[in-house]
Design an enzyme around this catalytic site. Structure first.
Site, short mmCIF file in Angstrom:
data_model
loop_
_atom_site.label_atom_id
_atom_site.label_comp_id
_atom_site.label_asym_id
_atom_site.label_seq_id
_atom_site.Cartn_x
_atom_site.Cartn_y
_atom_site.Cartn_z
CE1 TYR A 155 -3.60 2.57 0.35
CE2 TYR A 155 -2.12 3.57 1.93
CZ TYR A 155 -3.22 3.65 1.11
OH TYR A 155 -3.94 4.82 1.04
CD1 TRP A 196 -1.55 7.59 -1.13
CD2 TRP A 196 -1.42 9.41 -2.44
NE1 TRP A 196 -2.78 8.19 -1.15
CE2 TRP A 196 -2.73 9.31 -1.94
CE3 TRP A 196 -1.11 10.47 -3.27
CZ2 TRP A 196 -3.72 10.22 -2.27
CZ3 TRP A 196 -2.10 11.39 -3.58
CH2 TRP A 196 -3.39 11.25 -3.08
N1 LIG Z 1 -1.24 18.80 2.24
C1 LIG Z 1 -1.68 17.53 2.19
N2 LIG Z 1 -2.89 17.26 1.63
C2 LIG Z 1 -3.35 15.99 1.61
C3 LIG Z 1 -2.56 14.90 2.10
C4 LIG Z 1 -1.30 15.22 2.68
O1 LIG Z 1 -0.57 14.32 3.15
N3 LIG Z 1 -0.90 16.52 2.70
N4 LIG Z 1 -3.05 13.61 2.02
C5 LIG Z 1 -4.12 13.34 1.07
C6 LIG Z 1 -4.78 12.07 1.39
S1 LIG Z 1 -4.00 10.62 0.96
C7 LIG Z 1 -6.03 11.99 1.93
S2 LIG Z 1 -6.76 10.47 2.14
C8 LIG Z 1 -6.76 13.19 2.31
C9 LIG Z 1 -7.36 13.02 3.70
O2 LIG Z 1 -8.36 13.96 3.92
P1 LIG Z 1 -8.97 14.08 5.39
O3 LIG Z 1 -8.99 12.77 6.03
O4 LIG Z 1 -10.25 14.80 5.29
O5 LIG Z 1 -7.83 15.02 6.05
P2 LIG Z 1 -7.38 15.36 7.53
O6 LIG Z 1 -6.42 16.51 7.38
O7 LIG Z 1 -6.88 14.17 8.25
O8 LIG Z 1 -8.70 15.85 8.25
C10 LIG Z 1 -9.39 16.99 7.83
C11 LIG Z 1 -9.81 17.77 9.04
O9 LIG Z 1 -10.80 17.08 9.76
C12 LIG Z 1 -10.79 17.57 11.09
N5 LIG Z 1 -11.24 16.54 12.01
C13 LIG Z 1 -10.52 15.52 12.51
N6 LIG Z 1 -11.27 14.78 13.36
C14 LIG Z 1 -12.48 15.35 13.38
C15 LIG Z 1 -13.69 15.05 14.07
O10 LIG Z 1 -13.81 14.10 14.82
N7 LIG Z 1 -14.74 15.86 13.83
C16 LIG Z 1 -14.67 16.92 13.01
N8 LIG Z 1 -15.76 17.63 12.82
N9 LIG Z 1 -13.55 17.23 12.36
C17 LIG Z 1 -12.47 16.47 12.54
C18 LIG Z 1 -9.36 17.93 11.39
O11 LIG Z 1 -9.33 19.19 12.07
C19 LIG Z 1 -8.70 17.95 10.04
O12 LIG Z 1 -7.91 19.09 9.77
O13 LIG Z 1 -5.91 14.33 2.31
C20 LIG Z 1 -5.17 14.45 1.09
N10 LIG Z 1 -4.57 15.75 1.06
N1 LIG Z 2 -2.14 8.53 12.22
C1 LIG Z 2 -2.50 8.62 10.95
N2 LIG Z 2 -1.92 7.82 10.04
C2 LIG Z 2 -2.27 7.91 8.75
C3 LIG Z 2 -3.24 8.84 8.32
C4 LIG Z 2 -3.85 9.67 9.30
O1 LIG Z 2 -4.74 10.49 8.98
N3 LIG Z 2 -3.45 9.54 10.59
N4 LIG Z 2 -3.58 8.91 6.99
C5 LIG Z 2 -3.43 7.70 6.21
C6 LIG Z 2 -3.61 7.93 4.78
S1 LIG Z 2 -5.10 8.65 4.30
C7 LIG Z 2 -2.72 7.53 3.84
S2 LIG Z 2 -3.15 7.62 2.19
C8 LIG Z 2 -1.42 6.94 4.22
C9 LIG Z 2 -0.27 7.36 3.31
O2 LIG Z 2 0.80 6.49 3.45
P1 LIG Z 2 1.84 6.23 2.28
O3 LIG Z 2 1.18 6.39 0.95
O4 LIG Z 2 2.52 4.93 2.54
O5 LIG Z 2 2.86 7.44 2.49
P2 LIG Z 2 3.90 8.11 1.51
O6 LIG Z 2 4.84 8.89 2.37
O7 LIG Z 2 3.20 8.86 0.43
O8 LIG Z 2 4.70 6.88 0.91
C10 LIG Z 2 5.00 6.72 -0.42
C11 LIG Z 2 6.43 6.22 -0.56
O9 LIG Z 2 6.66 5.91 -1.96
C12 LIG Z 2 7.97 6.35 -2.28
N5 LIG Z 2 8.04 6.53 -3.75
C13 LIG Z 2 7.76 7.63 -4.48
N6 LIG Z 2 7.95 7.38 -5.80
C14 LIG Z 2 8.38 6.10 -5.89
C15 LIG Z 2 8.75 5.25 -6.98
O10 LIG Z 2 8.70 5.61 -8.14
N7 LIG Z 2 9.14 3.99 -6.67
C16 LIG Z 2 9.17 3.54 -5.40
N8 LIG Z 2 9.57 2.27 -5.22
N9 LIG Z 2 8.84 4.31 -4.36
C17 LIG Z 2 8.44 5.56 -4.60
C18 LIG Z 2 8.14 7.62 -1.50
O11 LIG Z 2 9.52 7.95 -1.38
C19 LIG Z 2 7.47 7.25 -0.18
O12 LIG Z 2 8.40 6.69 0.73
O13 LIG Z 2 -1.11 7.28 5.57
C20 LIG Z 2 -2.15 6.92 6.48
N10 LIG Z 2 -1.69 7.07 7.85
MO LIG Z 3 -5.03 8.87 1.99
#
Ligand SMILES: Nc1nc2c(c(=O)[nH]1)N[C@H]1C(S)=C(S)[C@@H](COP(=O)(O)OP(=O)(O)OC[C@H]3O[C@@H](n4cnc5c(=O)[nH]c(N)nc54)[C@H](O)[C@@H]3O)O[C@H]1N2
Ligand SMILES: Nc1nc2c(c(=O)[nH]1)N[C@H]1C(S)=C(S)[C@@H](COP(=O)(O)OP(=O)(O)OC[C@H]3O[C@@H](n4cnc5c(=O)[nH]c(N)nc54)[C@H](O)[C@@H]3O)O[C@H]1N2
Ligand SMILES: [Mo]
Length: 763
Positions: free
Chosen positions: A107, A109
């Protein structure tokens, strides 16, 4: 200057001495992501993996369980040695234990780019090897991915075919946002994006007189003017029930809509009114749970019924224990308002979570690397990785099925970082000690790479030719290599090709094509299937992009509203299931037949809060994508004394005698990390915020439960699923305590490579 693209936007770059020196957002992007600022210096960063490396103990003693992972030096090997070692080990595992013993979920990104997409490469390779145990769903949408198909017949249409921002800007009177619409998250799209319209859409909505109500513990989850209501985190279902109660008891619920388009409202209403349990879920009841005044909830419910109202649920709300309930209850509340399928009204899931919600979908599919079938049928819900490794052969419940954890001998990761994404890192480390072999491909020495036995240095997307493609972006963007591959790194495709040849299926894997030939081949086969003309590959490559037709102006479920028979939903009843007989039939105590308020463990109203009285939000970082480019300028500029910033309310900071700019110890019974204090009154008191993504940095690498000196919140989070139904990730919330850290500050070594020995006899 050459153009390229990251998950967070298209850009042109100045390249000097083999590295990106400066980045300029693509012309036409109205609101470029600040994350572009992490790219300069990233290609030659000291945390790059320079060449193939093997953990000393694994090389000397052979494969086997080891708690030395993450605490041992590496030995540099040649590419030929690496291929030989890996091929031999894969063959051994397959011959001795079968393909099911390979966990290849992998898993993560990875990076944008259709061909070099690491997940596509690793899965194609492992399928041709005979298959692997795979994972279902994502950390993003673990609960949604299971609950929403059951109750509304889809999960990805909710954001891939969501109500268009232009429709919202033109029609919505009241946007009631649970989790806000955080601008910080809208920069990102899986597969990349070339447009960021959210800020402008919200501006137009406000100019028309539309209002935004943000339910969030954080004020800055909405940028600019809004009505901010800060409930106790995790209590949104109680808030929504209270408003549903007002609608039901004041004759404001749309009975005609509920009868024609929904099923099971009457059974849900018994719960809502407290017919069987004697507890009406009224605003008065909710007040004690969520900490918001009952009158405020009552008044808002009436306003919601009086105009065009869109109820939006951010994805974060389902990344908690019982995460199935919030999107299901949000849908139910919107159904009671009766505006689902009406322009600017109804339901939304993912506005402010990702760029894609509100953007028009493509009218065509995208070029893709063909994937054969996976001969192995064994899978886990993605967030059960530690459970699987620690409990081989044990049964578990999932989505109405009774499944068994396989006995994994080899873990294969390319393009993801479990030490970023998984909960309870101490437990993850004990789990990662169990298999015989852990293989990782990554361009960087992430904590996952440091915990591997075999580390394969990958190129970054800026060191190879590729092109982008996103379902909600009109441009396919050429991504020509900006620089030569760093040191001795290779494309994942080259690594897998060599391995496949060594294992006897090279021809099947490569089909005789170079990477460049694959790009052309994928483009051509894709273009043959289109109903419109695109330029030939060479022309596209020279032009740098091709524009594709989209479907603007959508309203979610408008066709279902227009004709619920012709457009019946993919649910058992063909309607929105406010009560699901199927889910009810599973008999789960943590997910019932209708949406309900179920108390989590990690919340301020429960017994755990006596010991750990602060509710930590581990949300997405504003300064990077997950753990990617944590060493970049934007991410580094946010650190406090080199640690990840933790935001605290002034009263919580004062109560602990800590000041802005100081380093604190954040802890609970699972682990502890350091973080740098930022005092901020834009949080509900009792709530602290420490985003994900600081690279895990154990003070004592030999201790699985070591203090993380850098600030990774996943040393604190609980490794439990949302429920037996979905087993989704629950990392968004955790209870903690905070204290001053008076010891001398340990150095941050997260971005330093491990010790790598070079053997004198190596070529
Ligand atoms: N800059 C940046 N943008 C991203 C990402 C990133 O790593 N960096 N990751 C991307 C990915 S993979 C995903 S899946 C999305 C995730 O998107 P989300 O899961 O929606 O993102 P979060 O920032 O975890 O949460 C959004 C907001 O929800 C609020 N929140 C948390 N818990 C609660 C609660 O219990 N109740 C209420 N009402 N609000 C709450 C928090 O204040 C938080 O800032 O974001 C994407 N966008
Ligand atoms: N506590 C907490 N944990 C969370 C979340 C949260 O809200 N709270 N959010 C969750 C969510 S929504 C998500 S989506 C996950 C994200 O978790 P991940 O998707 O596992 O996080 P990334 O740091 O994006 O990891 C991607 C990795 O791929 C590598 N990469 C980039 N390009 C290439 C390539 O071409 N080849 C290879 N082999 N590697 C490459 C990057 O260097 C990086 O290390 O985290 C989750 N974890
Ligand atoms: Mo995510």
């Amino acid at each position: 200057m050459t153009g390229s693209l990251a998950h967070w936007g298209a850009f042109t770059a100045d390249v000097v001495d083999g590295d990106i020196a400066a980045v300029h957002p693509m012309r036409g992007d109205a609101d470029p992501s600040p994350l572009l600022g992490n790219l300069p210096g990233s290609l030659r960063h000291r945390s790059r993996v320079e060449g193939p490396a093997v953990r000393r103990g694994w090389l000397e003693d052979g494969p086997g369980p080891s708690d030395r992972r993450g605490a041992e030096e590496f030995v540099a090997v040649s590419w030929d040695e690496l291929t030989e070692l890996l091929a031999t080990e894969l063959r051994r595992v397959v011959d001795t234990h079968g393909n099911e013993a390979i966990y290849g979920g992998s898993y993560g990104w990875s990076s944008a780019g259709r061909f070099h997409h690491a997940q596509s490469q690793v899965h194609r390779f492992l399928k041709l090897l005979g298959g692997y145990t795979f994972s279902r769903h994502s950390y993003s949408l673990g609960a949604t991915g299971v609950i929403m198909p059951r109750v509304v017949g889809t999960h990805d249409d909710l954001f891939k075919r969501s109500t268009d921002w232009n429709v919202i800007a033109a029609h919505t009177d009241l946007m009631v946002c649970f989790g806000g619409v955080p601008m910080k998250n809208t920069g990102i799209n899986d597969g990349g994006t070339t447009a960021h319209p959210t800020r402008d859409a919200l501006r137009r909505l406000r100019e028309r007189g539309g209002r935004i109500v943000s339910f969030s513990p954080l004020r800055d989850d909405v940028d600019g003017d809004c009505e901010w209501l800060a409930p106790v985190p995790g209590t949104d279902v109680a808030v929504m029930l209270a408003m549903a109660h007002v609608l039901a008891t004041e004759g404001l619920a749309d009975k005609a809509f509920l009868e024609r388009y929904c099923t099971g409202y009457d059974r849900f209403e018994r719960y809502l009114l407290g017919v069987d349990d004697g507890v009406p879920k009224s605003p008065r009841w909710a007040e004690d749970v969520c900490g918001l005044p009952a009158d405020q909830l009552t008044e808002l419910a009436r306003r919601m019924a009086a105009g065009r109202t869109l109820v939006t649920i951010s994805w974060s709300l389902q990344r908690t224990r019982h995460g199935e309930q919030a999107p299901w209850m949000g849908l139910t509340l919107a159904a009671m308002l009766g505006q689902i399928g009406v322009p600017g009204g109804g339901f939304g899931h993912g506005y402010g979570s990702m760029n894609e919600a509100g953007l028009p979908p493509l009218r065509c599919r995208l070029p893709s690397l063909p994937q054969g079938p996976n001969p192995v049928r064994t899978f886990i819900p993605v967030a059960a990785v530690s459970d699987m490794l620690l409990h081989p052969g044990e049964p578990f419940d999932y989505n109405g099925l009774s499944l068994t954890y396989p006995d994994i001998r080899l873990v294969y990761w390319a393009g993801g970082n479990p030490f970023h994404h998984h909960q309870d890192i101490g437990r993850l480390r004990r789990a990662m000690a169990r298999p015989d072999t852990v293989v990782v491909h990554d361009p960087y020495w992430t904590a996952m790479a440091k915990h591997a036995d075999v580390v394969v240095p990958s190129t970054t997307p800026y060191e190879r030719d590729d092109y982008s493609g996103s379902h909600n972006d009109p441009l396919l963007v050429a991504m020509p290599a900006l620089a030569e591959p760093h040191a001795d790194s290779r494309d994942d495709y080259a690594t897998f090709s060599a391995l496949a040849h060594r294992l006897g299926f090279g021809e099947a894997f490569t089909e005789g094509r170079t990477a460049r030939e694959w790009l052309e081949h994928m483009y051509q086969t894709w273009s043959y299937g289109l109903t419109f003309e695109v330029p030939p590959f060479d022309e596209f490559w020279r032009a740098g992009s091709v524009r594709l037709p989209t479907e603007p102006g959508l309203t979610l479920l408008a066709d279902f509203r227009a004709d619920p028979v012709a457009h019946r939903l993919h649910t058992p009843s063909g309607r929105i299931e406010i009560f699901s007989d199927d889910i009810d039939g599973f008999g789960y105590d943590d997910c019932r037949g209708h949406p309900a308020w179920l108390e989590p463990d990690e919340w301020l109203g429960g017994p755990r809060a006596q010991e750990f009285p602060l509710h930590l939000l581990a949300n997405q970082p504003a300064t990077r994508l997950h753990g990617q480019l944590d060493g970049g300028a934007v991410s580094q500029a946010s650190k406090v004394q080199g640690r990840e910033p933790i935001r605290m309310h002034p009263t919580d900071a004062a109560a602990r005698g800590v000041d802005d700019g100081e380093v604190v110890r954040v802890f609970n019974d699972r682990g502890a990390c350091l973080a740098g204090v930022v005092v901020d009154d834009g949080l509900r008191p009792g709530v602290v915020q420490l985003s994900t993504g600081a690279w895990y940095d154990p003070e004592d690498p030999a201790d699985a439960n070591s203090l993380c000196v850098h600030g990774n919140p996943n040393v604190l989070t609980a490794d439990v699923g949302t429920s037996k139904l979905a087993h989704g990730c629950t990392g968004a919330h955790v209870l903690v305590q905070i204290e001053r850290f008076d010891r001398p500050l340990p150095p941050v070594r997260a971005h330093e490579p491990p010790v790598i020995v070079r053997r004198p006899d190596a070529q």
